[in-house]
Design a protein around this motif. Sequence first.
Motif, PDB file in Angstrom:
ATOM      1  N   VAL A  62      -2.104  44.676  34.263  1.00 26.02           N
ATOM      2  CA  VAL A  62      -1.057  44.688  35.276  1.00 26.02           C
ATOM      3  C   VAL A  62      -1.754  44.176  36.526  1.00 26.02           C
ATOM      4  O   VAL A  62      -2.801  44.707  36.921  1.00 26.02           O
ATOM      5  N   CYS A  63      -1.204  43.130  37.114  1.00 27.61           N
ATOM      6  CA  CYS A  63      -1.855  42.496  38.259  1.00 27.61           C
ATOM      7  C   CYS A  63      -1.007  42.709  39.513  1.00 27.61           C
ATOM      8  O   CYS A  63       0.146  42.265  39.560  1.00 27.61           O
ATOM      9  N   ILE A  64      -1.590  43.412  40.474  1.00 19.32           N
ATOM     10  CA  ILE A  64      -0.876  43.755  41.699  1.00 19.32           C
ATOM     11  C   ILE A  64      -1.713  43.344  42.896  1.00 19.32           C
ATOM     12  O   ILE A  64      -2.917  43.598  42.933  1.00 19.32           O
ATOM     13  N   LYS A  79       1.758  40.198  37.757  1.00 19.16           N
ATOM     14  CA  LYS A  79       1.950  40.221  36.309  1.00 19.16           C
ATOM     15  C   LYS A  79       2.219  41.652  35.872  1.00 19.16           C
ATOM     16  O   LYS A  79       1.481  42.558  36.230  1.00 19.16           O
ATOM     17  N   GLY A  80       3.257  41.843  35.134  1.00 22.82           N
ATOM     18  CA  GLY A  80       3.582  43.155  34.584  1.00 22.82           C
ATOM     19  C   GLY A  80       3.384  43.144  33.080  1.00 22.82           C
ATOM     20  O   GLY A  80       2.726  42.261  32.537  1.00 22.82           O
ATOM     21  N   VAL A  81       3.966  44.136  32.405  1.00 21.34           N
ATOM     22  CA  VAL A  81       3.933  44.193  30.939  1.00 21.34           C
ATOM     23  C   VAL A  81       5.350  44.439  30.442  1.00 21.34           C
ATOM     24  O   VAL A  81       6.217  44.859  31.209  1.00 21.34           O
ATOM     25  N   GLU A  82       5.568  44.208  29.156  1.00 22.66           N
ATOM     26  CA  GLU A  82       6.907  44.282  28.575  1.00 22.66           C
ATOM     27  C   GLU A  82       7.181  45.588  27.826  1.00 22.66           C
ATOM     28  O   GLU A  82       7.936  45.599  26.876  1.00 22.66           O
ATOM     29  N   HIS A  83       6.532  46.670  28.226  1.00 25.11           N
ATOM     30  CA  HIS A  83       6.766  47.956  27.574  1.00 25.11           C
ATOM     31  C   HIS A  83       6.671  49.071  28.610  1.00 25.11           C
ATOM     32  O   HIS A  83       6.311  48.828  29.757  1.00 25.11           O
ATOM     33  N   ARG A 105       2.842  53.389  37.905  1.00 25.86           N
ATOM     34  CA  ARG A 105       3.406  54.545  37.192  1.00 25.86           C
ATOM     35  C   ARG A 105       4.903  54.325  36.939  1.00 25.86           C
ATOM     36  O   ARG A 105       5.407  54.670  35.872  1.00 25.86           O
ATOM     37  N   GLU A 106       5.601  53.711  37.886  1.00 25.55           N
ATOM     38  CA  GLU A 106       7.024  53.391  37.689  1.00 25.55           C
ATOM     39  C   GLU A 106       7.207  52.350  36.595  1.00 25.55           C
ATOM     40  O   GLU A 106       8.157  52.410  35.827  1.00 25.55           O
ATOM     41  N   MET A 107       6.269  51.392  36.513  1.00 28.88           N
ATOM     42  CA  MET A 107       6.346  50.348  35.488  1.00 28.88           C
ATOM     43  C   MET A 107       6.030  50.891  34.096  1.00 28.88           C
ATOM     44  O   MET A 107       6.605  50.449  33.103  1.00 28.88           O
ATOM     45  N   LEU A 108       5.073  51.826  34.039  1.00 27.95           N
ATOM     46  CA  LEU A 108       4.582  52.353  32.766  1.00 27.95           C
ATOM     47  C   LEU A 108       4.642  53.881  32.777  1.00 27.95           C
ATOM     48  O   LEU A 108       3.604  54.552  32.711  1.00 27.95           O
TER      49      LEU A 108
END
Length: 159
Positions: A62-64, A79-83, A105-108
């Motif tokens: 994950v790129c922030i 860049k995020g992830v798809e899950h 944490r919100e993303m995953l």
Amino acid sequence: MSSDHYHQHFIVSWDQLHRDVRKLCHQLVERDFKGIVAITRGGLIPAALIARELNVRLIDTVCIKSYDHQDQGRLEVLKGVEHDGDGWLLVDDLVDTGKTARAVREMLPKAHFVTIYAKPEGRPLVDQCLTEVAQQCWIQFPWDMGVTYVEPLVEQTKR
């Protein structure tokens, strides 16, 4: 942020980082993860070491990008992830104020989130950390330092 604003300094050598990651892995070795998601850039090296210790082959990122000086508090997901992180180990080097950790944490939300080091403001956002440090402590990671020659004391006193 400049290290001048911090009251304490914690210098982490390559050896210390490796020992700390191995200690954290002792707490994770019984778990079975689908893969690892490293938060770039600080989580890349700890994630590689953890992947070796836990024999995990699937690694994602994950790129922030955070804007500390020009644009206070803004984060940009490059860049995020798809899950949702279910069964995944989420890794970063440090949780500080928690801004990045909160966004990831919100993303995953279902990932098991670990950091090697944690400061009080961000600590509640991670599931596990190895070492807690004071909020006003500046952590100097080995990838931000270089080894340089130091003149012997006797030579310094001759001047």
